[in-house]
Design an enzyme around this catalytic site. Structure first.
Site, short mmCIF file in Angstrom:
data_model
loop_
_atom_site.label_atom_id
_atom_site.label_comp_id
_atom_site.label_asym_id
_atom_site.label_seq_id
_atom_site.Cartn_x
_atom_site.Cartn_y
_atom_site.Cartn_z
N HIS A 55 18.48 8.81 -42.83
CA HIS A 55 19.60 9.34 -43.92
C HIS A 55 18.72 8.75 -45.44
O HIS A 55 17.73 8.32 -45.48
CB HIS A 55 20.74 8.25 -43.84
CG HIS A 55 20.54 6.81 -43.62
ND1 HIS A 55 19.72 6.11 -44.40
CD2 HIS A 55 21.07 5.96 -42.65
CE1 HIS A 55 19.77 5.08 -43.89
NE2 HIS A 55 20.51 4.64 -42.89
P1 TYD Z 1 23.45 2.71 -39.38
O1 TYD Z 1 23.73 3.20 -40.96
O2 TYD Z 1 23.70 3.43 -38.15
O3 TYD Z 1 22.02 1.89 -39.47
P2 TYD Z 1 20.59 2.24 -39.73
O4 TYD Z 1 20.84 3.56 -40.73
O5 TYD Z 1 20.00 1.16 -40.63
O6 TYD Z 1 20.09 2.37 -38.29
O7 TYD Z 1 24.51 1.50 -39.32
C1 TYD Z 1 24.98 0.96 -38.18
C2 TYD Z 1 26.50 0.54 -38.18
O8 TYD Z 1 26.75 -0.50 -39.22
C3 TYD Z 1 27.34 1.58 -38.78
O9 TYD Z 1 28.41 1.54 -38.05
C4 TYD Z 1 27.68 1.24 -40.29
C5 TYD Z 1 27.47 -0.37 -40.27
N1 TYD Z 1 26.99 -0.66 -41.42
C6 TYD Z 1 27.93 -1.37 -42.23
O10 TYD Z 1 29.03 -1.85 -41.93
N2 TYD Z 1 27.40 -2.14 -43.45
C7 TYD Z 1 25.84 -1.79 -43.63
O11 TYD Z 1 25.35 -2.53 -44.69
C8 TYD Z 1 25.20 -1.11 -43.01
C9 TYD Z 1 23.72 -0.72 -43.39
C10 TYD Z 1 25.71 -0.60 -41.75
#
Ligand code: TYD
Length: 141
Positions: A55
């Site tokens: 992303h």
């Molecule tokens: P995600 O964005 O998929 O993680 P990455 O892109 O770093 O691999 O996030 C995983 C889950 O955690 C998703 O359900 C969103 C949640 N989340 C939060 O609630 N707060 C945050 O600051 C982050 C980074 C994720």
């Protein structure tokens, strides 16, 4: 020149306050990293074949630090890419807003600390690579 998004992706080396008791690394907002800290999260237990991130963020800037183990971060502006290996607990990589990022090749013991300039807001995430390319005005010519 210096305004190219990929040129803003820089590795940082933090001071290791080491003595015979071990090491202590300090990261202060606006001092050791180029933004005020609003949020930290960390990623661990990701398998070797997992790709995370995928992303871009409209507002959040990040510094990633593998405080234990190793991983790789691939960043792109839609045109060129760069891979950063995170393999030292005193090394970070700065990621500006609007860069596309993917984290992968996690070692079993990887703990990837993520420092962010903004609190979480899912609306500022661009999760579709084709939307990202459109926004960056990258077109097939
Ligand atoms: P995600 O964005 O998929 O993680 P990455 O892109 O770093 O691999 O996030 C995983 C889950 O955690 C998703 O359900 C969103 C949640 N989340 C939060 O609630 N707060 C945050 O600051 C982050 C980074 C994720």
């Amino acid at each position: 020149m210096g305004t190219r998004l990929l040129d803003q992706v820089n590795t940082l080396e933090f001071k290791q306050n080491g003595d015979d008791r071990g090491h202590l690394v300090v990261i202060e907002g606006n001092k050791d990293i180029p933004f005020a800290l609003a949020r930290i999260f960390y990623i661990y237990g990701s398998g070797a074949d997992v790709v995370r991130g995928c992303h871009a963020n409209r507002r959040s800037e990040f510094v990633l630090v593998n405080v234990n183990g190793t991983s790789k971060v691939k960043v792109t502006d839609g045109r060129e890419e760069k891979v950063i290996v995170l393999d030292k607990p005193y090394m970070g990589v700065y990621l500006p807003k609007m860069i596309w990022k993917e984290m992968y090749d996690f070692s079993k013991d990887s703990v990837l600390l993520c420092l962010a300039s903004e609190v979480y807001d899912s609306n500022e995430y661009i999760r579709s690579y084709s939307d990202y390319l459109k926004e960056m005005r990258v077109t097939d010519e």
